[in-house]
Design a protein around this motif. Structure first.
Motif, PDB file in Angstrom:
ATOM      1  N   LEU A 173      -4.118 -21.687 -13.595  1.00 58.51           N
ATOM      2  CA  LEU A 173      -4.147 -20.231 -13.116  1.00 58.51           C
ATOM      3  C   LEU A 173      -4.125 -20.031 -11.767  1.00 58.51           C
ATOM      4  CD1 LEU A 173      -4.618 -17.202 -13.923  1.00 58.51           C
ATOM      5  CD2 LEU A 173      -7.148 -17.665 -13.542  1.00 58.51           C
ATOM      6  N   VAL A 174      -3.100 -19.307 -11.012  1.00 52.91           N
ATOM      7  CA  VAL A 174      -2.942 -19.096  -9.661  1.00 52.91           C
ATOM      8  C   VAL A 174      -3.284 -17.525  -9.297  1.00 52.91           C
ATOM      9  CG1 VAL A 174      -1.626 -18.816  -7.983  1.00 52.91           C
ATOM     10  CG2 VAL A 174      -1.219 -20.950  -9.472  1.00 52.91           C
ATOM     11  N   THR A 175      -4.357 -17.374  -8.707  1.00 47.63           N
ATOM     12  CA  THR A 175      -4.911 -15.928  -8.526  1.00 47.63           C
ATOM     13  C   THR A 175      -4.393 -15.628  -7.033  1.00 47.63           C
ATOM     14  OG1 THR A 175      -6.691 -16.028  -9.899  1.00 47.63           O
ATOM     15  CG2 THR A 175      -6.716 -14.404  -8.294  1.00 47.63           C
ATOM     16  N   VAL A 176      -3.672 -14.642  -6.760  1.00 41.77           N
ATOM     17  CA  VAL A 176      -3.285 -14.220  -5.481  1.00 41.77           C
ATOM     18  C   VAL A 176      -3.580 -12.891  -5.441  1.00 41.77           C
ATOM     19  CG1 VAL A 176      -1.431 -15.891  -5.200  1.00 41.77           C
ATOM     20  CG2 VAL A 176      -0.866 -13.631  -6.236  1.00 41.77           C
ATOM     21  N   PRO A 177      -3.889 -12.359  -4.170  1.00 46.86           N
ATOM     22  CA  PRO A 177      -4.081 -10.877  -3.862  1.00 46.86           C
ATOM     23  C   PRO A 177      -2.683 -10.216  -3.460  1.00 46.86           C
ATOM     24  CG  PRO A 177      -4.795 -12.097  -2.127  1.00 46.86           C
ATOM     25  CD  PRO A 177      -4.569 -13.061  -3.029  1.00 46.86           C
ATOM     26  N   LEU A 178      -2.434  -8.965  -3.964  1.00 47.39           N
ATOM     27  CA  LEU A 178      -1.413  -8.421  -3.796  1.00 47.39           C
ATOM     28  C   LEU A 178      -0.757  -8.465  -2.563  1.00 47.39           C
ATOM     29  CD1 LEU A 178       0.811  -6.477  -5.311  1.00 47.39           C
ATOM     30  CD2 LEU A 178      -0.573  -4.580  -4.189  1.00 47.39           C
ATOM     31  N   ASP A 179      -1.534  -8.336  -1.483  1.00 48.15           N
ATOM     32  CA  ASP A 179      -0.935  -8.222  -0.071  1.00 48.15           C
ATOM     33  C   ASP A 179      -0.672  -9.834   0.391  1.00 48.15           C
ATOM     34  OD1 ASP A 179      -3.469  -9.501   0.510  1.00 48.15           O
ATOM     35  OD2 ASP A 179      -4.263  -7.785   1.398  1.00 48.15           O
ATOM     36  N   SER A 180      -0.635 -10.710  -0.190  1.00 51.40           N
ATOM     37  CA  SER A 180      -0.409 -12.099   0.088  1.00 51.40           C
ATOM     38  C   SER A 180       1.159 -12.354  -0.183  1.00 51.40           C
ATOM     39  CB  SER A 180      -1.281 -13.226  -0.457  1.00 51.40           C
ATOM     40  OG  SER A 180      -0.984 -13.051  -1.577  1.00 51.40           O
ATOM     41  N   ILE A 181       1.542 -11.593  -1.117  1.00 49.30           N
ATOM     42  CA  ILE A 181       2.897 -11.960  -1.769  1.00 49.30           C
ATOM     43  C   ILE A 181       4.100 -10.440  -1.278  1.00 49.30           C
ATOM     44  CG2 ILE A 181       2.432 -13.531  -3.263  1.00 49.30           C
ATOM     45  CD1 ILE A 181       2.224 -11.584  -5.886  1.00 49.30           C
ATOM     46  N   VAL A 182       3.222  -9.349  -1.252  1.00 50.62           N
ATOM     47  CA  VAL A 182       4.144  -8.264  -1.207  1.00 50.62           C
ATOM     48  C   VAL A 182       4.336  -7.564   0.125  1.00 50.62           C
ATOM     49  CG1 VAL A 182       4.683  -6.011  -2.207  1.00 50.62           C
ATOM     50  CG2 VAL A 182       4.029  -7.691  -3.857  1.00 50.62           C
ATOM     51  N   SER A 183       5.254  -7.487   0.704  1.00 51.68           N
ATOM     52  CA  SER A 183       5.345  -6.984   2.076  1.00 51.68           C
ATOM     53  C   SER A 183       6.481  -5.759   1.982  1.00 51.68           C
ATOM     54  CB  SER A 183       5.517  -8.037   2.949  1.00 51.68           C
ATOM     55  OG  SER A 183       6.903  -8.154   3.092  1.00 51.68           O
ATOM     56  N   ARG A 184       6.494  -5.066   3.250  1.00 44.80           N
ATOM     57  CA  ARG A 184       7.213  -4.019   3.299  1.00 44.80           C
ATOM     58  C   ARG A 184       9.000  -4.477   3.457  1.00 44.80           C
ATOM     59  NH1 ARG A 184       5.665   0.778   5.628  1.00 44.80           N
ATOM     60  NH2 ARG A 184       3.494   0.961   6.120  1.00 44.80           N
ATOM     61  N   ASP A 185       8.918  -5.750   3.769  1.00 45.63           N
ATOM     62  CA  ASP A 185      10.171  -6.533   3.870  1.00 45.63           C
ATOM     63  C   ASP A 185      10.643  -7.077   2.464  1.00 45.63           C
ATOM     64  OD1 ASP A 185      12.433  -8.052   4.356  1.00 45.63           O
ATOM     65  OD2 ASP A 185      11.907  -8.856   5.934  1.00 45.63           O
ATOM     66  N   MET A 186      11.562  -6.605   1.813  1.00 47.22           N
ATOM     67  CA  MET A 186      11.886  -7.082   0.347  1.00 47.22           C
ATOM     68  C   MET A 186      12.078  -8.562   0.278  1.00 47.22           C
ATOM     69  SD  MET A 186      11.307  -5.825  -2.556  1.00 47.22           S
ATOM     70  CE  MET A 186      11.069  -7.185  -3.827  1.00 47.22           C
ATOM     71  N   ASP A 187      12.978  -9.006   1.629  1.00 46.10           N
ATOM     72  CA  ASP A 187      13.325 -10.478   1.494  1.00 46.10           C
ATOM     73  C   ASP A 187      12.491 -11.388   1.794  1.00 46.10           C
ATOM     74  OD1 ASP A 187      16.148  -9.822   1.255  1.00 46.10           O
ATOM     75  OD2 ASP A 187      16.254  -9.677   3.480  1.00 46.10           O
ATOM     76  N   GLU A 188      11.176 -10.880   2.375  1.00 47.04           N
ATOM     77  CA  GLU A 188       9.886 -11.472   2.716  1.00 47.04           C
ATOM     78  C   GLU A 188       9.144 -11.830   1.339  1.00 47.04           C
ATOM     79  OE1 GLU A 188       5.726 -11.575   5.232  1.00 47.04           O
ATOM     80  OE2 GLU A 188       7.624 -10.252   5.790  1.00 47.04           O
ATOM     81  N   THR A 189       9.057 -10.410   0.783  1.00 46.86           N
ATOM     82  CA  THR A 189       8.529 -10.684  -0.558  1.00 46.86           C
ATOM     83  C   THR A 189       9.269 -11.687  -1.687  1.00 46.86           C
ATOM     84  OG1 THR A 189       7.623  -8.204  -0.763  1.00 46.86           O
ATOM     85  CG2 THR A 189       7.910  -9.261  -2.689  1.00 46.86           C
ATOM     86  N   GLU A 190      10.519 -11.553  -1.658  1.00 49.62           N
ATOM     87  CA  GLU A 190      11.293 -12.798  -2.401  1.00 49.62           C
ATOM     88  C   GLU A 190      10.822 -14.128  -1.966  1.00 49.62           C
ATOM     89  OE1 GLU A 190      13.990 -14.209  -4.915  1.00 49.62           O
ATOM     90  OE2 GLU A 190      13.985 -12.219  -4.749  1.00 49.62           O
ATOM     91  N   ARG A 191      10.853 -14.275  -0.439  1.00 51.67           N
ATOM     92  CA  ARG A 191      10.509 -15.551  -0.259  1.00 51.67           C
ATOM     93  C   ARG A 191       9.032 -16.115  -0.613  1.00 51.67           C
ATOM     94  NH1 ARG A 191      13.374 -13.729   4.482  1.00 51.67           N
ATOM     95  NH2 ARG A 191      11.458 -13.202   5.527  1.00 51.67           N
ATOM     96  N   ASN A 192       8.188 -15.073  -0.343  1.00 54.69           N
ATOM     97  CA  ASN A 192       6.783 -15.357  -0.691  1.00 54.69           C
ATOM     98  C   ASN A 192       6.657 -15.712  -2.529  1.00 54.69           C
ATOM     99  OD1 ASN A 192       5.886 -14.586   1.767  1.00 54.69           O
ATOM    100  ND2 ASN A 192       5.201 -12.458   1.098  1.00 54.69           N
ATOM    101  N   LEU A 193       7.283 -15.052  -3.192  1.00 53.75           N
ATOM    102  CA  LEU A 193       7.295 -15.327  -4.642  1.00 53.75           C
ATOM    103  C   LEU A 193       8.120 -16.696  -5.122  1.00 53.75           C
ATOM    104  CD1 LEU A 193       7.906 -11.472  -6.129  1.00 53.75           C
ATOM    105  CD2 LEU A 193       5.949 -13.152  -6.244  1.00 53.75           C
ATOM    106  N   THR A 194       9.300 -16.878  -4.371  1.00 47.18           N
ATOM    107  CA  THR A 194       9.819 -18.180  -4.537  1.00 47.18           C
ATOM    108  C   THR A 194       8.998 -19.316  -4.258  1.00 47.18           C
ATOM    109  OG1 THR A 194      12.157 -17.192  -4.433  1.00 47.18           O
ATOM    110  CG2 THR A 194      12.049 -19.466  -4.064  1.00 47.18           C
TER     111      THR A 194
END
Length: 317
Positions: A208-229
């Motif tokens: 189980l991996v628990t992550v807070p929302l603000d650690s993976i989602v940002s205003r920059d969609m490309d950054e969000t993509e990188r975080n999730l990848t």
């Protein structure tokens, strides 16, 4: 009532019903449903053609619905054009056909349209003159000579697309077991939600991996993509159940007008959910209250933890 799932069939059935209205006695016109440039192919005599050139969908929520749109108003926009019998007709025949078609639709403002073998729609017909600009653009796009025409809007109501989400239990979440399947844990009992997520992972034999929302989602969609990848590809996380904690601010019910200081005000929620749909295992999104519309549309199972100390009944299998 037919649903949005059958929208394609509803469009086709409405077009056929309009053709039949114009072709049946006492109107008795030759009625086609073709591109304007091919409307008279194989025909002799005056005729009318129905050309569907656009549509619109308007969603709304009934007072009894807790969340998300419950109905959709569909509006189909037709160009109804009259064609003469031949070049020597001087358009007299097409004028008669035009008038007969216009009068038939005026006399029949509502049609009962069968959709499949066991369903039907009430379709409202609204004739409307078209501006010169709209007519010109439509005929120029078709590459055919301009013909005497008017517009018809056919409108009907559909059930909104059925949501597959069910209010269920932790056991129902375990049964999802598919990559990118989304479950929602709603309620204020954070501890119970954490225990339930751990139980899901244990039952599936995955970390189980628990992550807070603000650690993976940002205003920059490309950054969000990188975080999730990066999250999905980390060796110790491969195949893991993902719990997105503290997700209310993005995935919960949100006001229609967002505060400019809202860190997620410019985030396309659908894009984030699309990327979560590529997760290697089940994704659990934890919110305190109800899921927002876009999350609700993607949710397979919702488990409710209504109040601290009362989650056991929500989890019981």
């Amino acid at each position: 009532m037919s649903s949005l799932t059958n929208y394609g069939q509803a469009i086709a059935s409405t077009t056929i019903a309009l053709q039949q209205l114009l072709a049946s006695p006492p109107v008795g016109l030759q009625a086609t449903a073709r591109a304007p440039g091919a409307a008279t192919t194989g025909l002799t005599g005056a005729s009318v053609n129905l050309f569907l050139y656009g549509d619109s969908l308007i969603s709304y929520r009934e007072a009894s619905a807790q969340q998300g749109p419950s109905r959709v108003i569909a509006e189909l926009h037709y160009l109804v054009s009259a064609f003469p019998a031949d070049d020597g007709d001087a358009d007299a025949g097409s004028h008669r056909a035009f008038g007969a078609a216009r009068a038939a639709i005026e006399r029949h403002p509502v049609l009962t349209v069968p959709v499949g073998s066991a369903d039907s729609l009430q379709v409202w017909l609204t004739p409307s003159p078209l501006t010169v600009e709209v007519l010109t653009s439509l005929w120029q796009a078709s590459g055919a000579p301009l013909r005497l025409s008017f517009g018809v809007m056919a409108s009907f109501t559909l059930d909104a697309a059925e949501r597959v989400a069910v209010v269920g239990t932790v056991h129902d979440v375990v049964q999802l077991a598919g990559a990118g399947a989304i479950a929602v844990f709603s309620g204020t009992d954070a501890a119970a939600k954490a225990v339930a997520a751990a139980s899901v992972a244990q039952e599936l034999g995955k970390p189980l991996v628990t992550v807070p929302l603000d650690s993976i989602v940002s205003r920059d969609m490309d950054e969000t993509e990188r975080n999730l990848t990066e999250l999905f590809e980390q060796a110790e996380h491969r195949g893991a159940v993902l719990l997105i904690d503290e997700a209310e601010s993005l995935f919960g019910l949100r006001p229609e007008v967002l505060d400019v200081d809202d860190p997620y005000s410019e985030i396309e929620i659908g894009q984030v959910l699309d990327r979560l749909g590529r997760a290697p295992s089940v994704v659990i999104i934890a919110v305190q209250n109800s899921a927002g519309d876009e999350l609700a549309d993607r949710t397979r199972v919702e488990v409710r933890f209504p109040a601290e100390g009362q989650a056991d009944s929500a989890q019981a299998s």
